[in-house]
Design an enzyme around this catalytic site. Structure first.
Site, PDB file in Angstrom:
ATOM      1  N   CYS A 159       0.825  -1.207   0.000  1.00  0.00           N
ATOM      2  CA  CYS A 159       0.000   0.000   0.000  1.00  0.00           C
ATOM      3  C   CYS A 159       0.864   1.265   0.000  1.00  0.00           C
ATOM      4  O   CYS A 159       2.060   1.226   0.273  1.00  0.00           O
ATOM      5  CB  CYS A 159      -0.932  -0.021   1.212  1.00  0.00           C
ATOM      6  SG  CYS A 159      -2.378   1.044   1.001  1.00  0.00           S
ATOM      7  N   ASP A 204      -3.694   5.725  15.032  1.00  0.00           N
ATOM      8  CA  ASP A 204      -2.835   6.593  15.828  1.00  0.00           C
ATOM      9  C   ASP A 204      -3.589   7.889  16.075  1.00  0.00           C
ATOM     10  O   ASP A 204      -3.564   8.806  15.258  1.00  0.00           O
ATOM     11  CB  ASP A 204      -1.513   6.861  15.096  1.00  0.00           C
ATOM     12  CG  ASP A 204      -0.523   7.625  15.973  1.00  0.00           C
ATOM     13  OD1 ASP A 204      -0.932   8.157  17.024  1.00  0.00           O
ATOM     14  OD2 ASP A 204       0.668   7.689  15.609  1.00  0.00           O
TER      15      ASP A 204
END
Length: 211
Positions: free
Chosen positions: A4, A132
């Site tokens: 990715c 995150d």
């Protein structure tokens, strides 16, 4: 196996040469990430891929109209919903682009993530990633999560599960042994200092995953 965060065609072609099954292009940004590309650039890279490799639109967008339009513009063979798409929206997108594979990202935070994952079984597969919250990154964080929870999702859900989140050439074999996913997905773990793919690390990741 998906690589990715592709931003250059040479990185996509290297991934294909080394044995990746799919490459992901980030288009449609709402959260922090250095890896997004313009839809036209993504379309050019998709068109240059060999026919055996899947091209995946990875997007933060949630609205079906926007996502379907982007999928048509870029010419991808799959869509990864990596934003705030609701279960109903995910189902609608799958119905509207039935010819494309559709993946839903699930952020593994705690045991509640198992119940969240259960709500998205109308898609073709789930991608388990790490959130995150401190940097507003919803993917590509370089951080792992609790693989024990991921293993439970693999065991309890009826659709394929792809493991992502902090995978590297050094930990991918252990991750596969513990979680037993359908596949794995990597972004930051194959980057070089310049932010693009390090082809040595890319090959090492794919070799270690396949072994």
């Amino acid at each position: 196996m998906k690589i990715c965060g592709i931003r250059r065609i040479e990185d996509a072609l290297a991934a294909a040469e080394y044995g990746a099954d799919a490459v992901g292009f980030l288009v449609g940004q709402k959260h922090a990430s250095p890896d997004f590309v313009d839809p036209d650039d993504a379309a050019a890279m998709v068109a240059a891929l060999p026919p055996h490799i899947d091209s995946v639109l990875v997007t933060h967008l949630a609205e079906p109209d926007e996502i379907v339009r982007l999928a048509n513009t870029t010419g991808v063979s799959a869509i990864q919903l990596h934003g705030d798409t609701s279960p109903d929206q995910a189902t609608e997108i799958k119905q509207r682009v039935a010819q494309l594979k559709t993946y839903q990202a699930i952020h593994v935070v705690d045991a509640q993530s198992i119940d969240t994952a259960r709500q998205y079984t109308t898609v073709d597969a789930l991608v388990l990633d790490t959130l995150d919250a401190t940097t507003d990154q919803v993917g590509g964080t370089g951080r792992t999560h609790d693989w024990a929870i991921s293993r439970q999702i693999v065991e309890q859900l009826p659709i394929p599960v792809i493991l992502a989140g902090g995978l590297t050439p050094d930990n991918v074999a252990a991750a596969i042994r513990q979680v037993r996913p359908y596949g794995v997905d990597v972004n930051s773990g194959t980057k070089g200092p310049d932010g693009y793919k390090d082809h040595t690390e890319l090959k090492r990741f794919i070799d270690n995953a396949k072994s």
